[in-house]
Write a protein that holds these residues in place. Structure first.
Motif, PDB file in Angstrom:
ATOM      1  N   ARG A   1      39.277  39.669  43.948  1.00 29.56           N
ATOM      2  CA  ARG A   1      38.986  39.322  42.551  1.00 29.56           C
ATOM      3  C   ARG A   1      38.933  40.577  41.678  1.00 29.56           C
ATOM      4  O   ARG A   1      39.279  40.532  40.500  1.00 29.56           O
ATOM      5  CB  ARG A   1      37.675  38.545  42.460  1.00 29.56           C
ATOM      6  CG  ARG A   1      37.697  37.235  43.241  1.00 29.56           C
ATOM      7  CD  ARG A   1      36.439  36.437  43.051  1.00 29.56           C
ATOM      8  NE  ARG A   1      36.268  36.013  41.676  1.00 29.56           N
ATOM      9  CZ  ARG A   1      35.278  35.223  41.247  1.00 29.56           C
ATOM     10  NH1 ARG A   1      34.392  34.767  42.120  1.00 29.56           N
ATOM     11  NH2 ARG A   1      35.176  34.894  39.974  1.00 29.56           N
ATOM     12  N   LEU A   2      38.488  41.685  42.273  1.00 28.75           N
ATOM     13  CA  LEU A   2      38.511  42.957  41.548  1.00 28.75           C
ATOM     14  C   LEU A   2      39.942  43.383  41.278  1.00 28.75           C
ATOM     15  O   LEU A   2      40.282  43.802  40.162  1.00 28.75           O
ATOM     16  CB  LEU A   2      37.770  44.020  42.363  1.00 28.75           C
ATOM     17  CG  LEU A   2      37.770  45.444  41.788  1.00 28.75           C
ATOM     18  CD1 LEU A   2      37.009  45.495  40.469  1.00 28.75           C
ATOM     19  CD2 LEU A   2      37.158  46.418  42.786  1.00 28.75           C
ATOM     20  N   LEU A   3      40.805  43.290  42.274  1.00 30.49           N
ATOM     21  CA  LEU A   3      42.212  43.668  42.119  1.00 30.49           C
ATOM     22  C   LEU A   3      42.908  42.803  41.081  1.00 30.49           C
ATOM     23  O   LEU A   3      43.761  43.275  40.326  1.00 30.49           O
ATOM     24  CB  LEU A   3      42.932  43.560  43.462  1.00 30.49           C
ATOM     25  CG  LEU A   3      42.766  44.731  44.423  1.00 30.49           C
ATOM     26  CD1 LEU A   3      43.340  44.388  45.783  1.00 30.49           C
ATOM     27  CD2 LEU A   3      43.428  45.990  43.861  1.00 30.49           C
ATOM     28  N   GLU A   4      42.541  41.524  41.028  1.00 24.61           N
ATOM     29  CA  GLU A   4      43.156  40.605  40.066  1.00 24.61           C
ATOM     30  C   GLU A   4      42.651  40.831  38.644  1.00 24.61           C
ATOM     31  O   GLU A   4      43.212  40.289  37.690  1.00 24.61           O
ATOM     32  CB  GLU A   4      42.860  39.165  40.481  1.00 24.61           C
ATOM     33  CG  GLU A   4      43.546  38.751  41.784  1.00 24.61           C
ATOM     34  CD  GLU A   4      42.969  37.474  42.358  1.00 24.61           C
ATOM     35  OE1 GLU A   4      42.055  36.884  41.712  1.00 24.61           O
ATOM     36  OE2 GLU A   4      43.409  37.052  43.444  1.00 24.61           O
ATOM     37  N   GLY A   5      41.586  41.622  38.483  1.00 17.87           N
ATOM     38  CA  GLY A   5      41.032  41.873  37.158  1.00 17.87           C
ATOM     39  C   GLY A   5      39.970  40.882  36.747  1.00 17.87           C
ATOM     40  O   GLY A   5      39.485  40.926  35.611  1.00 17.87           O
TER      41      GLY A   5
END
Length: 299
Positions: free
Chosen positions: A135-139
């Motif tokens: 979820r962090l990578l997806e923004g």
């Protein structure tokens, strides 16, 4: 058309002369004169009649003045709205956190941040590190407070350690092995583990290898803390949980801590951020406060 030229026309109309307009605008009189000349060239008509001590607008100048006020007013309103929206967006922070940090570290930082930014809006999502990092990578998250990974970090993710955290073995009250004194006595137990501890490369598997006993019987992997604790409290499954959470007595279900002489698992809790994207000033401020509070935890 240059918006500043219109503002200079307004200043002359409001102040009555080029000199007074320049004083109000805090620019040179020559700059004001240049702006009016540019407008007159653009429209092809005189806009101001310049007297010895004052200046007045021509009919064309008065007509332009009406529209200039409207245009400048709309521009000022739009600029104010954009600044407000920018501040609001800047004060929205989405945080992913594991249970340890949500109890031990995060509340104090959130309280501090709210005093500095009372209009801020924070979203806090709890889970295990492996679930939060995508979820962090997806923004969808600005930061993740989680445990250091045994595997290499995903591309584009940075990890900064904050403090150390120990695991403990937990079982329901009255579990047949609730009085075990060594980890070896639990070798044949059936386990429920966080996904991260269920991997062959994890510290948990390393304990088995170091003791020279067969690998663990892992029956359930769960990254849902409440399900995890409910299963421990209501079955004979044995699990791993954070020592600090147990010490805080905030669990919704009773669980007995087994004290084991040959069991030590500790890892680093830290902040994961996206390394390839710029971070807002407020997020940087939030992380810095986390670091300050975490430094005191390890003292």
């Amino acid at each position: 058309m240059n918006i500043n030229h219109l503002r200079h026309l307004l200043a002359i109309a409001d102040n009555g002369s080029f000199r007074s307009a320049a004083r109000q605008l805090n620019i040179s009189q020559a700059a004001v004169t240049k702006s009016i000349k540019a407008l007159e060239i653009e429209f092809g008509v005189p806009l101001i009649v310049r007297g010895s001590t004052s200046s007045s607008l021509t009919q064309s100048g008065r007509e332009l003045l009406i529209h200039a006020r409207s245009v400048c007013s709309e521009i000022d309103y739009a600029a104010d709205r954009i600044r407000r929206l920018s501040r609001e967006v800047d004060c929205r922070i989405s945080i992913g956190t594991i249970a340890t940090a949500s109890v031990r570290l995060l509340p104090e930082t959130v309280r501090f941040f709210r005093t500095r930014h009372p209009q801020s809006i924070l979203t806090v999502v709890t889970g295990f590190t492996g679930v939060l990092l995508p979820r962090l990578l997806e923004g969808n998250l600005d930061i993740v407070i989680g445990s250091q990974l045994d595997d290499p970090l995903p591309a584009g993710i940075r990890f900064d350690p904050l403090f150390s955290a120990n695991y403990c073995v937990v079982a329901r009250q009255g579990h047949p092995l609730g009085n075990a004194k060594s980890f070896a006595q639990l070798a044949d137990c059936e386990w429920i583990l966080p996904t991260e501890m269920g991997r062959n490369t994890s510290q948990f598997h390393r304990v088995y290898r170091n003791l020279g006993i067969a690998g663990p019987k892992i029956r359930i992997h769960s990254d849902c803390p409440f399900f995890f604790l409910k299963m421990v409290a209501s079955t004979d499954l044995v699990g791993l949980y954070r020592q600090y959470i147990m010490d805080q007595d905030v669990l919704p279900f009773p669980a007995a801590l087994t004290s084991l002489s040959d069991f030590v698992i500790a890892d680093r809790i830290g902040v994961f951020t996206r390394s390839q994207q710029s971070t807002s000033v407020t997020v940087v401020e939030f992380v810095e406060n986390l670091r300050e509070r975490a430094a005191r935890l390890d003292q």
